[in-house]
Scaffold this motif. Sequence first.
Motif, PDB file in Angstrom:
ATOM      1  N   TYR A  34       0.845  -1.202   0.000  1.00  0.00           N
ATOM      2  CA  TYR A  34       0.000   0.000   0.000  1.00  0.00           C
ATOM      3  C   TYR A  34       0.881   1.252   0.000  1.00  0.00           C
ATOM      4  O   TYR A  34       0.680   2.167  -0.801  1.00  0.00           O
ATOM      5  CB  TYR A  34      -0.920  -0.029   1.227  1.00  0.00           C
ATOM      6  CG  TYR A  34      -1.627   1.264   1.510  1.00  0.00           C
ATOM      7  CD1 TYR A  34      -2.800   1.594   0.842  1.00  0.00           C
ATOM      8  CD2 TYR A  34      -1.131   2.157   2.457  1.00  0.00           C
ATOM      9  CE1 TYR A  34      -3.461   2.783   1.102  1.00  0.00           C
ATOM     10  CE2 TYR A  34      -1.781   3.343   2.726  1.00  0.00           C
ATOM     11  CZ  TYR A  34      -2.949   3.647   2.050  1.00  0.00           C
ATOM     12  OH  TYR A  34      -3.584   4.835   2.315  1.00  0.00           O
ATOM     13  N   GLU A  37       2.855   1.619  -3.304  1.00  0.00           N
ATOM     14  CA  GLU A  37       1.965   2.051  -4.390  1.00  0.00           C
ATOM     15  C   GLU A  37       1.673   3.551  -4.309  1.00  0.00           C
ATOM     16  O   GLU A  37       1.770   4.263  -5.305  1.00  0.00           O
ATOM     17  CB  GLU A  37       0.656   1.264  -4.315  1.00  0.00           C
ATOM     18  CG  GLU A  37      -0.388   1.691  -5.313  1.00  0.00           C
ATOM     19  CD  GLU A  37      -1.701   0.955  -5.079  1.00  0.00           C
ATOM     20  OE1 GLU A  37      -2.759   1.595  -5.251  1.00  0.00           O
ATOM     21  OE2 GLU A  37      -1.673  -0.239  -4.712  1.00  0.00           O
ATOM     22  N   HIS A  38       1.362   4.033  -3.105  1.00  0.00           N
ATOM     23  CA  HIS A  38       1.034   5.450  -2.958  1.00  0.00           C
ATOM     24  C   HIS A  38       2.259   6.350  -3.122  1.00  0.00           C
ATOM     25  O   HIS A  38       2.154   7.424  -3.706  1.00  0.00           O
ATOM     26  CB  HIS A  38       0.339   5.703  -1.625  1.00  0.00           C
ATOM     27  CG  HIS A  38      -1.108   5.359  -1.661  1.00  0.00           C
ATOM     28  ND1 HIS A  38      -1.574   4.070  -1.624  1.00  0.00           N
ATOM     29  CD2 HIS A  38      -2.194   6.149  -1.779  1.00  0.00           C
ATOM     30  CE1 HIS A  38      -2.872   4.072  -1.695  1.00  0.00           C
ATOM     31  NE2 HIS A  38      -3.291   5.323  -1.799  1.00  0.00           N
ATOM     32  N   LYS A  41       3.023   6.567  -6.756  1.00  0.00           N
ATOM     33  CA  LYS A  41       1.991   7.356  -7.427  1.00  0.00           C
ATOM     34  C   LYS A  41       2.180   8.854  -7.178  1.00  0.00           C
ATOM     35  O   LYS A  41       1.965   9.682  -8.064  1.00  0.00           O
ATOM     36  CB  LYS A  41       0.609   6.920  -6.919  1.00  0.00           C
ATOM     37  CG  LYS A  41      -0.545   7.725  -7.452  1.00  0.00           C
ATOM     38  CD  LYS A  41      -1.834   7.232  -6.833  1.00  0.00           C
ATOM     39  CE  LYS A  41      -2.940   8.236  -7.035  1.00  0.00           C
ATOM     40  NZ  LYS A  41      -4.131   7.898  -6.283  1.00  0.00           N
ATOM     41  N   PRO A 150      -4.793  10.726  -1.630  1.00  0.00           N
ATOM     42  CA  PRO A 150      -5.474   9.894  -0.638  1.00  0.00           C
ATOM     43  C   PRO A 150      -6.286  10.764   0.326  1.00  0.00           C
ATOM     44  O   PRO A 150      -5.783  11.767   0.824  1.00  0.00           O
ATOM     45  CB  PRO A 150      -4.331   9.194   0.103  1.00  0.00           C
ATOM     46  CG  PRO A 150      -3.147   9.304  -0.790  1.00  0.00           C
ATOM     47  CD  PRO A 150      -3.344  10.550  -1.588  1.00  0.00           C
ATOM     48  N   PHE A 156      -0.014  10.950   4.056  1.00  0.00           N
ATOM     49  CA  PHE A 156       0.125  11.597   2.750  1.00  0.00           C
ATOM     50  C   PHE A 156      -0.521  12.982   2.728  1.00  0.00           C
ATOM     51  O   PHE A 156      -0.764  13.525   1.665  1.00  0.00           O
ATOM     52  CB  PHE A 156      -0.488  10.707   1.660  1.00  0.00           C
ATOM     53  CG  PHE A 156       0.127   9.349   1.602  1.00  0.00           C
ATOM     54  CD1 PHE A 156       1.445   9.188   1.185  1.00  0.00           C
ATOM     55  CD2 PHE A 156      -0.577   8.230   1.985  1.00  0.00           C
ATOM     56  CE1 PHE A 156       2.029   7.941   1.144  1.00  0.00           C
ATOM     57  CE2 PHE A 156      -0.012   6.971   1.932  1.00  0.00           C
ATOM     58  CZ  PHE A 156       1.304   6.825   1.517  1.00  0.00           C
TER      59      PHE A 156
END
Length: 192
Positions: A34, A37-38, A41, A150, A156
Amino acid sequence: MNKYKNLGHPFLVLFLLVISILVTYCIRNEEKEYLKEHIEKLYKKEIIFMDTLTMVANNELIEVGVSSLLGAEFTIVKRVEADCPKCIYDLQLFNEEIAAQLDKSVVKPVYIVYTGSFQYFKHNILPGITHISPLVIDTLNQFVLKNDLPWFDQRFHTFLLDSMQKIIMLGDPVNESTRELYEQYNIFSGER
C-alpha cells in the motif's frame, strides 16, 4: 486415551500462534505494498492548485490568486480535515514545531483545510487555531479530487513541493526521522 487428552491444548496454542504470525506477516506485506503504491503514485506528481483560492482573513473568506501563495523555491503543503480534532491538533503542532523554524525566504507553508461547513468551522474550530497562515479553505474537497490524493491516510497529507509544484518529499516533518529527510533541502532556518 487419557494420556492424549492434555496434548490438544499445547497443539491448539501452537496452531493459534502460527496462524497469528502468518496473519501479521500478511498484514505487514499488504501495508508495505500500500505504501509503495502510494509513494510511487505521488512522488514527482505535479500538484494542481485552483487559480483562485479561498482563504481566511479576519474570520471571513477572501479570494486570492494562487501565485500569492506559491513562488518560493519550495512549498510545504499540509492538508487538514477540519472535522477531525486530532488533525487540528496536528496542524497546531506542525505550526509550533515546524513552520516557526522554516526559512521563509526558501519555503512557503500552505495549509489547506477541508470542511463541509465553513460556518461550523468558523464558529467552532477557527477560534482555537491561532497564528496559522495562509489558511486555505476547501469546502468541496477540490484539492484532493483534482490531484487524486489519498483522502484519509494522514501520512500523505503533508508534502514538500519544488518550484514546479512537484512532490519531492512525503510525510510530516514533525516526525523526527521524516524531518531528517526534509533537512536535505535546507528549508529550516540556520541550515544554509
